[in-house]
Write an enzyme that holds these catalytic residues in place. Structure first.
Site, PDB file in Angstrom:
ATOM      1  CB  ILE A   1       5.728   1.571   4.731  1.00 37.10           C
ATOM      2  CG1 ILE A   1       6.385   0.694   3.654  1.00 37.10           C
ATOM      3  CG2 ILE A   1       5.278   2.914   4.203  1.00 37.10           C
ATOM      4  CD1 ILE A   1       5.437   0.266   2.531  1.00 37.10           C
ATOM      5  CB  CYS A   2       9.789   3.467   3.584  1.00 37.47           C
ATOM      6  SG  CYS A   2      11.157   4.010   2.536  1.00 37.47           S
ATOM      7  CB  ALA A   3      12.904   5.936   6.346  1.00 33.30           C
TER       8      ALA A   3
END
Length: 183
Positions: free
Chosen positions: A102-104
């Site tokens: 998730i995210c970066a």
């Protein structure tokens, strides 16, 4: 019982790391939190102190049903640069274990090391160029393609974690946990 590895690092996104661990444990998943550093204690991106269960080298020979990576900066960079973690991810990918980020982390870890090539994926907006070889899906908070689950960022952490849980334990278990969390 499903077994999941959650690698963490200094700078991992607080909300994502804790939500992943908590939701999966609520769903009856055996979660092992492993630090990629030389210490079990890490400081998350926004200052939360988290103590891992183990150091990553302690779990090298274990086969997990899923590996779930929180994002955050510079946590995702530390995960990306951990050769041992990449080796573990590659071995699990061959076994079709769930690989989730998730995210970066989808861009920095999965994109950099080829896990999303020829797949659909999402990530935190602004990191999409790192999804090398993937089709970037910008309008979905969670994207699943084959054994890869990716999520956009902190606001999607609950939905992302429930999606991972649903894939491991089934819809009913994920719905029970979601109901208990008032989702």
């Amino acid at each position: 019982m499903s077994n999941v590895l959650v690698p963490i690092a200094n700078g991992s996104e607080d909300i994502e790391a804790i939500t992943i661990i908590d939701v999966l444990r609520r769903g009856g998943v055996n979660v092992t939190v492993a630090s990629v550093h030389d210490s079990k204690n890490i400081t998350a991106a926004n200052g939360c102190k988290i103590e891992a269960d183990v150091l990553l080298p302690e779990v090298v020979g274990i086969q997990y049903d899923a590996i779930v990576l929180p994002g955050g900066m510079p946590g995702a960079e530390h995960l990306r640069d951990c050769e041992l973690l990449i080796d573990i991810l590659e071995k699990h990918d061959i076994q079709d274990a769930l690989l989730c980020a998730i995210c970066a982390a989808p861009a920095l870890v999965f994109g950099t090391h080829g896990f999303v090539a020829d797949k659909q994926a999402t990530c935190y907006p602004g990191f999409e160029k790192g999804l090398i070889g993937a089709e970037y899906i910008s309008d979905q908070p969670i994207v699943m393609d084959d054994n890869i689950i990716t999520g956009q960022g902190p606001a999607a952490a609950m939905t992302f974690s429930l999606a991972v849980l649903g894939n491991l334990k089934g819809y009913e278990v994920a719905q029970e946990v979601a109901d208990g969390l008032l989702c």
